[in-house]
Motif scaffolding. Structure first.
Motif, short mmCIF file in Angstrom:
data_model
loop_
_atom_site.label_atom_id
_atom_site.label_comp_id
_atom_site.label_asym_id
_atom_site.label_seq_id
_atom_site.Cartn_x
_atom_site.Cartn_y
_atom_site.Cartn_z
N LEU A 121 10.79 -17.49 -0.16
CA LEU A 121 10.73 -16.12 0.36
C LEU A 121 9.79 -15.27 -0.48
O LEU A 121 9.72 -15.42 -1.71
N ASN A 122 9.07 -14.39 0.17
CA ASN A 122 8.31 -13.35 -0.52
C ASN A 122 9.12 -12.07 -0.43
O ASN A 122 9.24 -11.47 0.64
N ILE A 123 9.70 -11.68 -1.54
CA ILE A 123 10.64 -10.56 -1.59
C ILE A 123 9.98 -9.36 -2.25
O ILE A 123 9.40 -9.47 -3.34
N VAL A 124 10.06 -8.22 -1.60
CA VAL A 124 9.57 -6.96 -2.17
C VAL A 124 10.77 -6.10 -2.52
O VAL A 124 11.64 -5.86 -1.67
N VAL A 125 10.84 -5.66 -3.75
CA VAL A 125 11.92 -4.77 -4.20
C VAL A 125 11.34 -3.37 -4.38
O VAL A 125 10.39 -3.18 -5.13
N LEU A 126 11.92 -2.41 -3.67
CA LEU A 126 11.51 -1.01 -3.81
C LEU A 126 12.33 -0.38 -4.94
O LEU A 126 13.56 -0.46 -4.93
N ALA A 127 11.66 0.21 -5.90
CA ALA A 127 12.38 0.82 -7.01
C ALA A 127 11.69 2.12 -7.41
O ALA A 127 10.53 2.34 -7.10
N ASP A 139 -3.45 8.09 4.87
CA ASP A 139 -4.01 9.31 5.45
C ASP A 139 -3.71 10.48 4.52
O ASP A 139 -2.54 10.76 4.24
N PRO A 140 -4.72 11.19 4.02
CA PRO A 140 -4.49 12.30 3.09
C PRO A 140 -3.56 13.37 3.63
O PRO A 140 -2.90 14.08 2.86
N GLU A 141 -3.49 13.51 4.96
CA GLU A 141 -2.63 14.54 5.55
C GLU A 141 -1.16 14.12 5.59
O GLU A 141 -0.29 14.94 5.91
N GLN A 142 -0.86 12.86 5.28
CA GLN A 142 0.53 12.37 5.36
C GLN A 142 1.11 12.02 4.01
O GLN A 142 2.21 11.45 3.95
N ALA A 180 6.82 11.72 3.21
CA ALA A 180 5.55 11.32 2.63
C ALA A 180 5.70 10.08 1.75
O ALA A 180 4.82 9.21 1.72
N THR A 181 6.82 10.00 1.04
CA THR A 181 7.07 8.83 0.19
C THR A 181 7.18 7.56 1.01
O THR A 181 6.59 6.53 0.69
N SER A 182 7.97 7.62 2.07
CA SER A 182 8.16 6.43 2.91
C SER A 182 6.86 6.00 3.56
O SER A 182 6.58 4.81 3.71
N TYR A 183 6.04 6.98 3.97
CA TYR A 183 4.74 6.66 4.56
C TYR A 183 3.86 5.93 3.54
O TYR A 183 3.26 4.88 3.84
N SER A 184 3.79 6.47 2.33
CA SER A 184 2.95 5.89 1.29
C SER A 184 3.41 4.47 0.93
O SER A 184 2.59 3.56 0.80
N LEU A 185 4.72 4.29 0.77
CA LEU A 185 5.24 2.97 0.43
C LEU A 185 5.05 1.99 1.58
O LEU A 185 4.76 0.81 1.35
N ALA A 186 5.21 2.47 2.81
CA ALA A 186 4.98 1.59 3.97
C ALA A 186 3.53 1.12 4.00
O ALA A 186 3.25 -0.04 4.32
N GLY A 239 14.40 4.16 2.50
CA GLY A 239 14.49 2.79 3.00
C GLY A 239 14.45 2.71 4.52
O GLY A 239 13.59 2.01 5.10
N PRO A 240 15.35 3.43 5.22
CA PRO A 240 15.31 3.42 6.68
C PRO A 240 13.99 3.93 7.26
O PRO A 240 13.50 3.41 8.27
N GLN A 241 13.38 4.95 6.63
CA GLN A 241 12.11 5.46 7.13
C GLN A 241 11.00 4.41 7.00
O GLN A 241 10.14 4.29 7.88
N ILE A 242 11.02 3.65 5.92
CA ILE A 242 10.02 2.58 5.75
C ILE A 242 10.18 1.54 6.85
O ILE A 242 9.19 1.08 7.44
#
Length: 290
Positions: A3-9, A240-243, A101-107, A134-137
Motif C-alpha cells: 500500500l501507498n499510505i499518505v498520513v495527513l498531520a 489556484d492563488p484565489e483558493q 483553503a487548507t483542504s484545497y491545498s492539501l488535496a 479530512g472530509p473536505q479533502i
C-alpha cells in the motif's frame, strides 16, 4: 498487497498555553508565540498507518503536512516512529488558511503524489476542533471517506474495513480504495520512537533547513538521499492563488479567549465510606454523573 499510505498531520500550537498574544490583528493564529507540537489525533492516525505497513510488506508511509518550514519537525518525529518519508507544503501564500483553503491545498498536494491507496488523518486538530479538513479533502478528490475511525481492521481485495466509534456505539463499515479515513483519539496511541531510526534519521532536513547548515553538513545530507525531506510550494502543486491562504478563506476569527474554569464551592471528605457513598448519591441525583 503493498500500500501507498499518505498520513495527513499538522504541527499545532499547544492550546494548553494560550496567552494574550495568541492571535494577530488580522484574526489569524500567532504561531510564533506558542509552543508547537504534533497534533495528538494525527499521532493516532500515524499508528494506524504503521500497523497497515506492518500487515502489508512493501508498503510505504508518507507524511504530508502544511505549515511553516519548521513543520518538518513532525515529519522527523513520524520517521522516528516508522514512517518512510514526508513532504512539507509550505509557502507564504498559504498563510492564514481556514479549513476550506487548507483542504484545497492539501488535496492539490495529494494529487501531486498521485499514486496513493489510502489517506489517513486525525479526526481534528486541537487549534481548530472543526473535524472538517479530512472530509473536505475526500470531497475535493472525489473519493469515499470514513470518519471517527477507531481501528482499521483490514485492507483486502481493494477495500478497507474500519471500526468507527460513534456517540451511541460502534459500527464496522467497508469502503473501496482509495479513500480517506479520519481517526479518533480513542484509537490506540502511537508507538514511541525507535532508537535505531532516531540515530539514522536525526539529520533528516528539508531544503530550507539544509540551506541554513554549514557546508560540511550540507555535503553530508547530499550524500544520503534518505535524509532529504521534500518541500513543496503552492505553485509546485498547481494551486489556484484565489483558493489558498487568506484569499481562499471565507472564515474569519474575531477573538480567541483563554477560559479557566474555577470551582464555586468545595467539599472535603474524610476517609469514610458513608461520606463517599453520600457524595456519589448526590452527584447522581443532580446528574453530574450517571
Amino acid at each position: 498487497m503493498s500500500l501507498n499510505i499518505v498520513v495527513l498531520a499538522k504541527q499545532v500550537p499547544d492550546t494548553r498555553n494560550v496567552g494574550k498574544d495568541a492571535m494577530k490583528a488580522d484574526g489569524t493564529i500567532n504561531r510564533a508565540a506558542l509552543p508547537a507540537i504534533f497534533n495528538p489525533e494525527d499521532l493516532n492516525a500515524l499508528e494506524q498507518a504503521l500497523r497497515l505497513k506492518e500487515a502489508h510488506p512493501g508498503s510505504t508511509v508518507t507524511l504530508l503536512t502544511m505549515g511553516l518550514p519548521r513543520a518538518s519537525e513532525i515529519i522527523r518525529e513520524a520517521i522516528y516512529r516508522g514512517a518512510d518519508t514526508g513532504i512539507v507544503l509550505t509557502d507564504r501564500a498559504l498563510g492564514g488558511a481556514d479549513t476550506l483553503a487548507t483542504s484545497y491545498s492539501l488535496a492539490q498536494a495529494v494529487k501531486k503524489i498521485a499514486n496513493y491507496d489510502i489517506i489517513i488523518g486525525g479526526r481534528q486538530a486541537i487549534d481548530g476542533d472543526t473535524a472538517q479538513v479530512g472530509p473536505q479533502i475526500a470531497e475535493k478528490l472525489g473519493i469515499p471517506q470514513v470518519t471517527y475511525a477507531e481501528d482499521i481492521v483490514e485492507v483486502k481485495d481493494g477495500h478497507v474495513v474500519v471500526k468507527r466509534r460513534l456517540e451511541n456505539g460502534v459500527e464496522t463499515v467497508k469502503a473501496p480504495l482509495p479513500c480517506v479515513v479520519t481517526v479518533n483519539g480513542s484509537a490506540p496511541d502511537c508507538r514511541p520512537r525507535n532508537a535505531q531510526r532516531l540515530m539514522k534519521y536525526k539529520y533528516a532536513v528539508s531544503p530550507s533547513e539544509k540551506a541554513a547548515l554549514p557546508q560540511d553538513k550540507q555535503d553530508f545530507v547530499d550524500a544520503r538521499p534518505y535524509l532529504q525531506l521534500k518541500e513543496w510550494s503552492a505553485a509546485f502543486v498547481d494551486a489556484d492563488p484565489e483558493q489558498i491562504g487568506l484569499a481562499g478563506s471565507p472564515t474569519k476569527v474575531k477573538a480567541i479567549e483563554n477560559v479557566v474554569f474555577t470551582a464555586k464551592e468545595s467539599l472535603r471528605l474524610d476517609n469514610d465510606d458513608v461520606q463517599i457513598e453520600n457524595l456519589v448519591k448526590e452527584l447522581i441525583a443532580n446528574h453530574t454523573i450517571g
